[in-house]
Design an enzyme around this catalytic site. Structure first.
Site, PDB file in Angstrom:
ATOM      1  N   ASP A 171      73.687 138.016 -15.971  1.00  0.00           N
ATOM      2  CA  ASP A 171      74.385 137.422 -17.683  1.00  0.00           C
ATOM      3  C   ASP A 171      74.005 138.537 -19.001  1.00  0.00           C
ATOM      4  O   ASP A 171      72.865 139.521 -18.491  1.00  0.00           O
ATOM      5  CB  ASP A 171      73.893 136.055 -17.392  1.00  0.00           C
ATOM      6  CG  ASP A 171      72.206 136.251 -16.539  1.00  0.00           C
ATOM      7  OD1 ASP A 171      71.367 137.244 -17.133  1.00  0.00           O
ATOM      8  OD2 ASP A 171      71.591 135.334 -17.184  1.00  0.00           O
ATOM      9  N   ASN A 192      65.383 124.719 -15.535  1.00  0.00           N
ATOM     10  CA  ASN A 192      66.240 123.296 -15.606  1.00  0.00           C
ATOM     11  C   ASN A 192      67.217 123.255 -14.438  1.00  0.00           C
ATOM     12  O   ASN A 192      68.166 122.583 -14.604  1.00  0.00           O
ATOM     13  CB  ASN A 192      67.147 123.107 -16.808  1.00  0.00           C
ATOM     14  CG  ASN A 192      67.842 124.192 -17.282  1.00  0.00           C
ATOM     15  OD1 ASN A 192      67.967 125.157 -16.552  1.00  0.00           O
ATOM     16  ND2 ASN A 192      68.476 124.072 -18.509  1.00  0.00           N
ATOM     17  N   GLU A 215      74.462 126.438 -16.402  1.00  0.00           N
ATOM     18  CA  GLU A 215      73.999 125.341 -17.214  1.00  0.00           C
ATOM     19  C   GLU A 215      74.787 124.361 -16.683  1.00  0.00           C
ATOM     20  O   GLU A 215      75.304 123.617 -15.735  1.00  0.00           O
ATOM     21  CB  GLU A 215      74.171 125.271 -18.723  1.00  0.00           C
ATOM     22  CG  GLU A 215      73.645 126.200 -19.102  1.00  0.00           C
ATOM     23  CD  GLU A 215      71.692 126.696 -18.961  1.00  0.00           C
ATOM     24  OE1 GLU A 215      71.384 126.486 -18.475  1.00  0.00           O
ATOM     25  OE2 GLU A 215      71.547 127.056 -20.886  1.00  0.00           O
ATOM     26  N   HIS A 248      69.163 125.856 -13.673  1.00  0.00           N
ATOM     27  CA  HIS A 248      70.056 126.443 -13.867  1.00  0.00           C
ATOM     28  C   HIS A 248      69.859 128.349 -13.131  1.00  0.00           C
ATOM     29  O   HIS A 248      68.564 128.463 -13.041  1.00  0.00           O
ATOM     30  CB  HIS A 248      70.493 127.380 -15.375  1.00  0.00           C
ATOM     31  CG  HIS A 248      69.510 128.234 -16.173  1.00  0.00           C
ATOM     32  ND1 HIS A 248      68.988 128.198 -17.053  1.00  0.00           N
ATOM     33  CD2 HIS A 248      68.954 129.856 -15.626  1.00  0.00           C
ATOM     34  CE1 HIS A 248      68.108 128.758 -17.827  1.00  0.00           C
ATOM     35  NE2 HIS A 248      68.062 130.038 -16.981  1.00  0.00           N
TER      36      HIS A 248
HETATM   37  C1  GLP Z   1      66.785 133.015 -17.872  1.00  0.00           C
HETATM   38  C2  GLP Z   1      68.223 134.130 -16.898  1.00  0.00           C
HETATM   39  C3  GLP Z   1      67.761 133.116 -15.585  1.00  0.00           C
HETATM   40  C4  GLP Z   1      66.977 133.223 -15.351  1.00  0.00           C
HETATM   41  C5  GLP Z   1      66.157 132.483 -15.967  1.00  0.00           C
HETATM   42  C6  GLP Z   1      64.798 132.256 -15.250  1.00  0.00           C
HETATM   43  O1  GLP Z   1      67.507 132.335 -18.780  1.00  0.00           O
HETATM   44  N1  GLP Z   1      70.232 133.716 -17.154  1.00  0.00           N
HETATM   45  O2  GLP Z   1      69.160 134.237 -15.129  1.00  0.00           O
HETATM   46  O3  GLP Z   1      66.853 133.256 -14.167  1.00  0.00           O
HETATM   47  O4  GLP Z   1      66.068 132.600 -17.339  1.00  0.00           O
HETATM   48  O5  GLP Z   1      63.864 132.696 -16.485  1.00  0.00           O
HETATM   49  P1  GLP Z   1      62.035 133.381 -16.232  1.00  0.00           P
HETATM   50  O6  GLP Z   1      61.539 134.449 -14.817  1.00  0.00           O
HETATM   51  O7  GLP Z   1      61.650 134.348 -17.250  1.00  0.00           O
HETATM   52  O8  GLP Z   1      61.184 131.731 -15.458  1.00  0.00           O
END
Ligand code: GLP
Length: 243
Positions: free
Chosen positions: A66, A135, A142, A137
């Site tokens: 993304d 959440n 989302e 995702h």
């Molecule tokens: C972001 C990314 C996700 C990622 C998530 C978790 O929003 N778009 O691909 O898995 O957050 O992030 P973290 O590893 O910092 O908890």
């Protein structure tokens, strides 16, 4: 399969080793990669393995999950810049085999279609590594009433903008409201998936992902449909799973 490691570091090390082994078996591996705090130790271990001559990326291809809309690849806040800093600048991957969604493309729908085609042309993703949003995702799919199959534009929830505030001077209001993301089918078409989640903050969401019903309210729950998905956790993230 669920694997629980004693620390986030040991999970990251094991995953880096697995990836390096896969690369040795198939140097032209096609990888799907996430951003976020969780994969940082994984990328550090991969860089170490590369420096020690144990991970050769010269023929590998990558597709990131993304990118933010409106943030240029050269902007230090972009996911592309994050990947350069944490991985790409330190390994021998060929820049032309790094694939990224362009959040500043003039036609974003075309950009999403281009990405889907590029994944297809590369022969599909062999191993997709995923993080998990608190959440539920994955990528930027989302929670909501419905999920999108292909790569698409999406609006980020307030929770996700808060979770990404680090990159934007710790101000959630500065995090772009929109992003481009691989869709649920793009993700589920990967041959193998490893979801990496660490820390007690992810425990509830991990439990809903592995024990709960399939629901667009927890996009990661759809991973239960995949035949070859591993969920790699540390003790904190695993603490609420029902056996
Ligand atoms: C972001 C990314 C996700 C990622 C998530 C978790 O929003 N778009 O691909 O898995 O957050 O992030 P973290 O590893 O910092 O908890």
């Amino acid at each position: 399969m669920i694997r629980v490691f004693s620390t986030p570091q040991s999970a990251a090390r094991a995953l880096a080793n697995r990836l390096a082994r896969m690369l040795r078996a198939d140097p032209s591996l096609v990888l799907g990669l996430p951003t976020g705090r969780t994969p940082i130790p994984l990328y550090q271990h991969l860089v170490e393995l590369h420096r020690g001559g144990r991970a050769d990326f010269s023929r590998a291809t990558t597709f990131n999950l993304d990118e933010f809309i409106g943030i240029d690849a050269a902007d230090p806040r972009s996911y592309r810049a994050f990947m350069q800093r944490h991985l790409f600048d330190h390994i021998n991957i060929s820049p032309r085999r790094i694939n990224f969604l362009n959040g500043t493309a003039s036609d974003l729908d075309r950009e999403c279609a281009r990405y889907e085609r590029a994944i297809e042309r590369a022969g599909g993703i062999d191993l997709l590594i995923l993080g998990l949003g608190t959440n539920g995702h994955i990528g930027f799919n989302e929670p909501g009433r419905a999920l999108v199959a292909g790569t698409h534009r999406t609006r980020l929830s307030a929770a996700t903008r808060r979770a990404n505030a680090d990159l934007f001077g710790h101000r959630a209001s500065r995090v772009p409201a929109g992003a481009l993301s691989m869709g649920m089918a793009t993700i589920l078409h990967a041959r193998r998936i490893v979801l990496l989640a660490t820390g007690a903050a992810k425990a509830q969401c991990v439990a809903r992902m592995v024990n709960g019903m399939l629901t667009p309210r927890v996009p990661a729950s759809f991973l239960q449909l995949h035949r070859d998905v591993d969920v790699w956790l540390d003790r904190g993230a695993a603490s609420r799973i029902e056996e």
